[in-house]
Design an enzyme around this catalytic site. Structure first.
Site, PDB file in Angstrom:
ATOM      1  N   ASP A  94      -2.542  12.351  -2.610  1.00 44.74           N
ATOM      2  CA  ASP A  94      -2.642  13.802  -2.731  1.00 44.74           C
ATOM      3  C   ASP A  94      -2.924  14.147  -4.194  1.00 44.74           C
ATOM      4  O   ASP A  94      -2.140  13.800  -5.078  1.00 44.74           O
ATOM      5  CB  ASP A  94      -1.329  14.443  -2.281  1.00 44.74           C
ATOM      6  CG  ASP A  94      -1.445  15.949  -2.083  1.00 44.74           C
ATOM      7  OD1 ASP A  94      -2.229  16.581  -2.823  1.00 44.74           O
ATOM      8  OD2 ASP A  94      -0.752  16.487  -1.205  1.00 44.74           O
ATOM      9  N   GLU A 140       4.679   5.302   3.646  1.00 46.60           N
ATOM     10  CA  GLU A 140       3.994   6.551   3.997  1.00 46.60           C
ATOM     11  C   GLU A 140       5.028   7.546   4.525  1.00 46.60           C
ATOM     12  O   GLU A 140       5.741   7.248   5.480  1.00 46.60           O
ATOM     13  CB  GLU A 140       2.928   6.279   5.062  1.00 46.60           C
ATOM     14  CG  GLU A 140       2.272   7.507   5.663  1.00 46.60           C
ATOM     15  CD  GLU A 140       1.563   8.356   4.625  1.00 46.60           C
ATOM     16  OE1 GLU A 140       1.899   9.560   4.525  1.00 46.60           O
ATOM     17  OE2 GLU A 140       0.691   7.822   3.908  1.00 46.60           O
ATOM     18  N   THR A 170     -11.975   4.399   4.915  1.00 47.96           N
ATOM     19  CA  THR A 170     -11.194   5.085   5.944  1.00 47.96           C
ATOM     20  C   THR A 170     -11.860   6.400   6.341  1.00 47.96           C
ATOM     21  O   THR A 170     -12.765   6.898   5.659  1.00 47.96           O
ATOM     22  CB  THR A 170      -9.776   5.391   5.435  1.00 47.96           C
ATOM     23  OG1 THR A 170      -9.858   6.326   4.349  1.00 47.96           O
ATOM     24  CG2 THR A 170      -9.099   4.119   4.952  1.00 47.96           C
ATOM     25  N   ARG A 171     -11.385   6.982   7.420  1.00 47.32           N
ATOM     26  CA  ARG A 171     -11.922   8.259   7.875  1.00 47.32           C
ATOM     27  C   ARG A 171     -11.675   9.349   6.845  1.00 47.32           C
ATOM     28  O   ARG A 171     -12.520  10.220   6.640  1.00 47.32           O
ATOM     29  CB  ARG A 171     -11.295   8.650   9.213  1.00 47.32           C
ATOM     30  CG  ARG A 171     -11.814   7.860  10.398  1.00 47.32           C
ATOM     31  CD  ARG A 171     -11.096   8.235  11.675  1.00 47.32           C
ATOM     32  NE  ARG A 171      -9.678   7.908  11.606  1.00 47.32           N
ATOM     33  CZ  ARG A 171      -8.776   8.294  12.499  1.00 47.32           C
ATOM     34  NH1 ARG A 171      -9.149   9.058  13.522  1.00 47.32           N
ATOM     35  NH2 ARG A 171      -7.505   7.929  12.388  1.00 47.32           N
ATOM     36  N   TYR A 172     -10.534   9.304   6.175  1.00 50.38           N
ATOM     37  CA  TYR A 172     -10.255  10.306   5.149  1.00 50.38           C
ATOM     38  C   TYR A 172     -11.300  10.234   4.033  1.00 50.38           C
ATOM     39  O   TYR A 172     -11.835  11.255   3.599  1.00 50.38           O
ATOM     40  CB  TYR A 172      -8.862  10.098   4.553  1.00 50.38           C
ATOM     41  CG  TYR A 172      -8.607  11.024   3.377  1.00 50.38           C
ATOM     42  CD1 TYR A 172      -8.161  12.318   3.573  1.00 50.38           C
ATOM     43  CD2 TYR A 172      -8.876  10.603   2.064  1.00 50.38           C
ATOM     44  CE1 TYR A 172      -7.959  13.182   2.500  1.00 50.38           C
ATOM     45  CE2 TYR A 172      -8.684  11.456   0.993  1.00 50.38           C
ATOM     46  CZ  TYR A 172      -8.228  12.739   1.221  1.00 50.38           C
ATOM     47  OH  TYR A 172      -8.053  13.586   0.159  1.00 50.38           O
ATOM     48  N   ASP A 205       9.527   7.973   1.073  1.00 53.64           N
ATOM     49  CA  ASP A 205       9.057   7.985  -0.303  1.00 53.64           C
ATOM     50  C   ASP A 205       8.881   6.558  -0.818  1.00 53.64           C
ATOM     51  O   ASP A 205       9.810   5.749  -0.777  1.00 53.64           O
ATOM     52  CB  ASP A 205      10.085   8.736  -1.163  1.00 53.64           C
ATOM     53  CG  ASP A 205       9.548   9.132  -2.523  1.00 53.64           C
ATOM     54  OD1 ASP A 205       8.837   8.307  -3.138  1.00 53.64           O
ATOM     55  OD2 ASP A 205       9.845  10.249  -2.973  1.00 53.64           O
ATOM     56  N   GLU A 234       0.863  -1.190   0.000  1.00 53.07           N
ATOM     57  CA  GLU A 234       0.000   0.000   0.000  1.00 53.07           C
ATOM     58  C   GLU A 234       0.893   1.232   0.000  1.00 53.07           C
ATOM     59  O   GLU A 234       1.708   1.423   0.910  1.00 53.07           O
ATOM     60  CB  GLU A 234      -0.958   0.028   1.192  1.00 53.07           C
ATOM     61  CG  GLU A 234      -1.879   1.238   1.123  1.00 53.07           C
ATOM     62  CD  GLU A 234      -3.100   1.161   2.022  1.00 53.07           C
ATOM     63  OE1 GLU A 234      -3.757   2.202   2.190  1.00 53.07           O
ATOM     64  OE2 GLU A 234      -3.398   0.070   2.559  1.00 53.07           O
ATOM     65  N   LYS A 239      -3.914  21.858  -8.512  1.00 56.82           N
ATOM     66  CA  LYS A 239      -3.495  22.971  -9.359  1.00 56.82           C
ATOM     67  C   LYS A 239      -2.598  22.464 -10.482  1.00 56.82           C
ATOM     68  O   LYS A 239      -1.692  21.664 -10.257  1.00 56.82           O
ATOM     69  CB  LYS A 239      -2.768  24.031  -8.532  1.00 56.82           C
ATOM     70  CG  LYS A 239      -3.656  24.712  -7.488  1.00 56.82           C
ATOM     71  CD  LYS A 239      -2.886  25.749  -6.704  1.00 56.82           C
ATOM     72  CE  LYS A 239      -3.794  26.423  -5.670  1.00 56.82           C
ATOM     73  NZ  LYS A 239      -3.064  27.434  -4.871  1.00 56.82           N
TER      74      LYS A 239
END
Length: 228
Positions: free
Chosen positions: A134, A85, A208-210, A112, A60, A138
Site C-alpha cells: 500500500d 498478509e 500478479t493480477r494487481y 501484521d 513474502e 498522501k
C-alpha cells in the site's frame, strides 16, 4: 536491538482487513486447511523446524492474493516460504492456490508482518519480498507505510549475510522513499548497476493480477538489496 524489544504500537501499515464475502469454497478451505498452515507466534518461530531440510527460507510480506507466493513455491519446492498478509480475502485466496497446486512448502501468518519479524531469529531468512505494498500516497499517511527505517533495520537482522530483499512498487515517490531509507540502513546494499536493473522485472518475478491493473503513477520499479 530487535523490534521485539520495542513494541511497534497500534499504527497499522494497512487498511481494511476484509472486503467482499469470501466464496463458499474458499471459506471451507480456510476452515479445513488454514489451521495447519498457520504460524504459531506465541513464541519464537524456528523455520528449520517447520520444514526440516529446507534449502532456503523466504518471506513474502503482504502477499495479496498469494499468486506470486504460490508461483515461487511451485518453482522451488525445496524452499520454505513464509507469507504474511492481514487482508482476510487475500489469505483465503492464498489457501485456495495452496490447495489447488498441492503446495507443501508454504506457511502463513494472517496479520501484521512486523509480529512475524519479531518472532524470527537472527539471520534466518535467505530472501524477502515486499511487492506493491500500500503506497499511502498522501503525505499525512506516509507514517503508515510499511517501509520505515525501523522495519528495514529489523529486516537486516533476520536476513542472512548474502541474503536478498526485493521491493517493488508502481508509485515513483514510494520507490524514492524506499531507496533513501534502505541506503541509510548499514547492512543493506543496493545491487543495481544500470537502469534496466530496476526497470525490467527480475527473471524469476511472477506477475500478479494487481500488478496488471496498473494502479500506480509509473511503470513498476524493482529494487534489489543484498545483506552485507
Amino acid at each position: 536491538m530487535s523490534l521485539g524489544q520495542k513494541p511497534h504500537g497500534p499504527l497499522r501499515s494497512y487498511g481494511r482487513i476484509k472486503s467482499r464475502t469470501i466464496k463458499a469454497r474458499q471459506s471451507d478451505l480456510m476452515d479445513a486447511r488454514l489451521p495447519s498452515l498457520s504460524l504459531d507466534l506465541s513464541g519464537p518461530v524456528d523455520p528449520q523446524a517447520l520444514m526440516p531440510g529446507a534449502a532456503e527460507v523466504w518471506l513474502e510480506i503482504g502477499f495479496g492474493g498469494g499468486e506470486h507466493m504460490a508461483a515461487q513455491a511451485a518453482r522451488r519446492p525445496d524452499v520454505l516460504i513464509l507469507g504474511a498478509e492481514p487482508f482476510l480475502n487475500g489469505v483465503a485466496s492464498a489457501v485456495r492456490h495452496i490447495e489447488d497446486q498441492a503446495l507443501a512448502n508454504i506457511r502463513l501468518h494472517q496479520g501484521d508482518a512486523r509480529d512475524l519479524l519479531t518472532a524470527l531469529p537472527d539471520a534466518s531468512l535467505d530472501r524477502v519480498f515486499i511487492l506493491f505494498p500500500d503506497p499511502w500516497p498522501k503525505a499525512r499517511h506516509h507514517k503508515r507505510r510499511l517501509v520505515q527505517a525501523e522495519v528495514l533495520t529489523e529486516l537486516a537482522r533476520v536476513i542472512k549475510p548474502g541474503g536478498r530483499l526485493r521491493f517493488a512498487t508502481d508509485w515513483a515517490e514510494y520507490a524514492d522513499w524506499t531507496l533513501e531509507r534502505a541506503l541509510k540502513t548499514p547492512s543493506l546494499t543496493w545491487t543495481a548497476e544500470r537502469a534496466d536493473d530496476w526497470r525490467i522485472p527480475p527473471a524469476d518475478h511472477a506477475t500478479t493480477r494487481y500488478e496488471q491493473k496498473k494502479l500506480g503513477d509509473c511503470e513498476p520499479v524493482f529494487l534489489e538489496f543484498v545483506r552485507g
